[in-house]
Enzyme design. Structure first.
Site, PDB file in Angstrom:
ATOM      1  N   VAL A   1      -9.978  44.039  16.118  1.00  0.00           N
ATOM      2  CA  VAL A   1     -10.940  43.044  15.648  1.00  0.00           C
ATOM      3  C   VAL A   1     -12.232  43.204  16.452  1.00  0.00           C
ATOM      4  CG1 VAL A   1     -11.426  40.588  15.331  1.00  0.00           C
ATOM      5  CG2 VAL A   1      -9.092  41.455  15.029  1.00  0.00           C
TER       6      VAL A   1
ATOM      7  N   ASP B   1      -9.193   3.364  -2.992  1.00  0.00           N
ATOM      8  CA  ASP B   1     -10.049   4.427  -2.456  1.00  0.00           C
ATOM      9  C   ASP B   1      -9.560   5.757  -3.008  1.00  0.00           C
ATOM     10  OD1 ASP B   1     -11.986   5.750  -1.099  1.00  0.00           O
ATOM     11  OD2 ASP B   1     -11.207   5.387   0.905  1.00  0.00           O
TER      12      ASP B   1
ATOM     13  N   GLU C   1       0.825  -1.200   0.000  1.00  0.00           N
ATOM     14  CA  GLU C   1       0.000   0.000   0.000  1.00  0.00           C
ATOM     15  C   GLU C   1       0.867   1.261   0.000  1.00  0.00           C
ATOM     16  OE1 GLU C   1      -2.625  -0.205   3.334  1.00  0.00           O
ATOM     17  OE2 GLU C   1      -3.947  -1.698   2.402  1.00  0.00           O
TER      18      GLU C   1
ATOM     19  N   HIS D   1     -19.249  32.982  -2.431  1.00  0.00           N
ATOM     20  CA  HIS D   1     -18.004  33.127  -3.170  1.00  0.00           C
ATOM     21  C   HIS D   1     -17.340  31.769  -3.343  1.00  0.00           C
ATOM     22  CE1 HIS D   1     -17.721  37.529  -1.587  1.00  0.00           C
ATOM     23  NE2 HIS D   1     -18.479  37.431  -2.650  1.00  0.00           N
TER      24      HIS D   1
ATOM     25  N   ARG E   1     -32.394  47.102   2.473  1.00  0.00           N
ATOM     26  CA  ARG E   1     -31.703  47.098   1.178  1.00  0.00           C
ATOM     27  C   ARG E   1     -31.397  48.533   0.785  1.00  0.00           C
ATOM     28  NH1 ARG E   1     -28.367  45.115  -2.258  1.00  0.00           N
ATOM     29  NH2 ARG E   1     -29.087  43.983  -4.096  1.00  0.00           N
TER      30      ARG E   1
END
Length: 803
Positions: A698, A136, A38, A672, A299
């Site tokens: 932040v 796999d 493998e 996005h 809006r």
């Protein structure tokens, strides 16, 4: 066979945090092999190339392959040889297998590139007796490459992630999206949830989901979705009808809420989209009442006043709680109202700059008024340069290395985008540029001719060329290309433009360009020293100087956000729609925007956050930086590194959207293409923590962003780094008549004008023998130039100083 180690196939299984049924099984012949047979192979793509990983052991117990595996980096648009594979990857594999495995990996990588894979992993790869078996495999395709690869791919179904069922309504919206130039997306998260959203814009849709989750609504959030890119009235009707159909299939004991949200649009006609939505609402009026549904709408953008009026009129007739807000209300405030976390204001009065194009006290189009204190109107900071003057003077001929745009910037437009061109010209005029920023247009499906536009009240002619080369050669002063080509032709047209050394900046508007193409564009641009903004962007703006295409929206928003003159704060964002919301937030929290760039929502934007932040750092007129990042990618960590290394020293306010992604049990692809975390460090939460750790400002949430920007700006003012100056009104700009006819700027037939409506009058008269009884306020003139109507703040035209 009904039994396996998971139990019966009808039973729900839990994998990680996701719970669902295992419905798809691959039955393969058993391949007898030893553990030593493998191996492990993985190929993944990144901005500058592809990386091939190989490890001579494989299987479920392989461990951390990133640490163990041999790596071979293949730069974009570069071939890899079998010898390279042998020497770089297969050193620990027994020699008798190296030739066979090297050829397999070579062929595998060729298929990977040719078929536009973005990720491919084989574990285990079994090598037995000169044979290779793939036991796999997991892989990801670049779905945007469908128009390139469909003949080789065939028909591909993209299944939902484990733990989430596929719904026919999702397939219906996906089909609408595929047939539309707009963007329409819908993901059903919890069909029984009570909180439903119908949000305009890829970035805004993520922020609304973030806010819902922040306020404790994650378990009740029913859907994620967005509509953007100027969908038609019919398309938004179909979209709204689909969501309302899902929303009214089952009742909730607490009733349900529908949040119709969005930022300030750049070019989407808000009234047209709201007409589609209200049509669907009226058709479902009885069901809305039966299911105890409350609606909250917010809006802004082109023609938003008419859109809000339509929404309010319909809301008053539905017989359900219905609340409508405009740009005077913070974008996500309606979420708190809908969830009972914030009081609902009953009477809001917004600022009245709505496309009035002649402000009270507006100045003539010659020179701006000098403030009483004798200061220059433009002297907004302690180090003003002539490149930011808005008094009509010519900027320095030597453009600083950090400046993409100056007062002398000249652009060529690819595509028949007449509305965007006129918007750029109006912006130039209101910024008091001495000359238009657009020197030519190019479009291959037309012949050479001249196109009529307006420069203030005057007509001008802009040449349009069939051949891009002709346009560039005949206008050597142009160094910017704004490329409106479709996703199918944007790559070729951008490559063609980069063959001309005079073009230094290219904005690519199209969304959905295949990632392999974008990476080739980035490589070419880096080699030629060209700056690319986009793809999947609205562009950028330098107030008082230059704007790209539809950036900043229509003139009402230009005035509302004071984009006709420079401020001291520069921002960079992925989202185009959210860039306009940032214009609004910054203009009302500080002295305004100095420059703003939306780098684009695709996974590989042509230029990065750092490219622009370093430019802002070098600009002495920019005193403060704002970064709006998002989940997915690692560009924000480059910013963190630059702050730590003192390459970025100016105050930085930063927030990454997509904090809700970790609250979903299954993977959600946001609006996005790049907004998807492939590792923990790519999550918005991890980025926000890292940014705060190195001293960036932040906020606690997007709701607090404006307050934090105001605080940092106030500190700079108190320190004397910024000296706020008196406001100077811009010159007047006539309204486009064809647009006025679709908006609330003109009284409807048979209806008296409201006190808020302004009076129109013709600034250019044309003789005609026909008269009109439809609109008596036009004085019987029917055949009018496109831009012959201006607006007045009074009912008497004779009081206008410019008549």
């Amino acid at each position: 066979m009904k039994e396996d180690r998971f139990g019966t196939v009808e039973e729900e299984q839990t994998v990680g945090r996701a719970t669902g049924k295992l419905r798809n099984f691959i039955i393969e012949p058993f391949v007898p092999h030893a553990e030593t047979d493998e191996a492990y192979v993985c190929i993944y793509s990144h901005r500058y190339g592809d990386t091939i990983l190989f490890y001579h052991q494989g299987g479920v117990d392989i461990g951390d392959v990133d640490e163990k595996a041999m790596k071979l980096d293949v730069p974009v648009d570069t071939l890899v040889s079998q010898d390279d594979i042998k020497s770089k990857l297969l050193g620990e594999l027994e020699s008798s297998k190296q030739g066979l495995v090297a050829k397999f990996i070579h062929d595998l990588y060729t298929a990977y590139v040719t078929l536009f894979f973005t990720y491919l992993e084989i574990n285990p790869l079994v090598v037995v007796k000169d044979q290779i078996y793939v036991l796999d495999l997991a892989a990801k395709l670049d779905a945007t490459a469908d128009f390139v690869c469909r003949p080789r791919w065939g028909d591909i179904e993209y299944p939902p992630p484990f733990g989430r069922d596929a719904y026919p309504e999702e397939a219906y919206i996906a089909d609408l999206d595929a047939k539309s130039g707009a963007s329409l997306k819908l993901t059903i998260l919890n069909k029984s949830g009570r909180i439903w959203t119908m949000v305009a814009g890829g970035g805004a849709s993520v922020i609304y989901s973030d806010t819902i989750c922040d306020l404790g609504g994650a378990s009740e959030l029913a859907n994620y979705g967005e509509y953007s890119g100027a969908p038609t009235e019919q398309q938004t009707y179909e979209y709204a009808k689909t969501i309302l159909g899902l929303m009214t299939q089952e009742k909730h004991p607490d009733g349900k809420v529908l949040i119709i949200g969005g930022g300030i649009a750049n070019f989407t006609n808000v009234a047209a989209t709201f007409k589609g939505i209200t049509k669907a609402l009226l058709e479902n009026q009885t069901l809305l009442k039966d299911h105890n549904i409350s609606i909250f709408a917010r809006r802004a953008g082109p023609n938003y006043q008419e859109g809000l009026r339509i929404m309010r009129d319909v809301g008053s007739s539905l017989g359900i709680p219905f609340f409508v807000f405009g740009p005077e209300t913070h974008m996500t405030a309606v979420v708190g109202m809908a969830l009972g976390k914030r009081s609902i204001p009953r009477h809001l009065e917004g600022e009245t700059t709505t496309a009035s194009f002649l402000l009270p006290g507006g100045q003539s189009k010659t020179e701006p008024a000098t403030p009483k204190n004798g200061q220059t109107p433009l002297s907004r900071t302690t180090s003003q340069q002539s490149t930011t003057a808005v008094d009509g003077s010519t900027a320095d001929k030597k453009k600083p290395a950090y400046a993409l745009f100056t007062k002398n910037t000249k652009a060529i437009i690819w595509g028949m985008q007449t509305r965007a061109v006129q918007g750029m010209l109006d912006f130039d005029f209101v910024c008091r540029r001495s000359e238009p920023s657009i020197v030519a247009m190019t479009y291959p499906l037309t012949g050479d001719h001249k196109q009529k536009f307006y420069w203030g009240h005057k007509e001008i002619l802009i040449p349009l060329y069939k051949n891009m080369g002709d346009a560039i050669r005949k206008h050597p002063e142009a160094d910017v290309l704004v490329n409106f080509a479709s996703l199918r032709s944007a790559y070729e047209s951008t490559i063609e433009a980069m063959n001309f050394p005079q073009i230094r900046t290219i904005a690519i508007i199209a969304e959905g360009i295949p990632e392999n193409y974008t990476r080739k564009l980035i490589k070419e641009a880096d080699e030629r020293g060209v700056t690319i903004i986009g793809p999947a962007t609205v562009g950028g703006i330098k107030p008082g100087v230059f704007k790209i295409g539809n950036t900043g929206g229509m003139m009402d928003n230009i005035l509302y956000s004071k984009l006709y003159r420079p401020g001291s704060v520069a921002y960079v964002s992925r989202s185009g729609g959210m860039s306009n919301e940032l214009n609004n937030i910054i203009s009302h929290a500080t002295n305004g925007v100095a420059e703003g760039i939306a780098i684009g929502g695709d996974r590989y934007p042509g230029s990065t956050f750092m490219d622009h932040l370093l430019r802002y750092e070098a600009d002495p007129d920019i005193k403060m930086l704002v970064l709006l990042g998002e989940v997915g990618g690692v560009e924000e960590y480059e910013v963190i590194k630059a702050v730590e290394e003192k390459r970025l020293t100016k105050p930085l306010v930063a927030w990454c959207i997509g904090t809700c992604s970790g609250m979903f049990s299954s993977e959600v692809q946001f609006g996005h293409a790049g907004a998807c975390a492939n590792a923990e460090r790519e999550t918005a939460l991890a980025k926000n923590r890292a940014l705060a750790a190195i001293g960036a400002h932040v906020p606690q949430s997007f709701d607090d962003l404006g307050d934090l920007i105001r605080k940092v700006y106030t500190d700079l003012v108190n320190k004397g780094s910024i000296e706020p100056q008196p406001e100077v009104p811009p010159p007047t700009v006539p309204m486009d008549y064809s647009w006025a006819r679709t908006s609330d700027h003109e009284p409807r037939r048979g209806q008296a004008p409201s006190p808020q409506q302004m009076t129109y009058y013709p600034t250019t008269f044309v003789s005609t023998s026909e008269r009109s009884s439809d609109h008596p306020r036009r004085g019987g003139i029917t055949h009018l130039p496109d831009r012959c109507w201006s607006r007045l703040p009074t009912k008497e035209p004779k009081n206008d100083p410019e008549r």
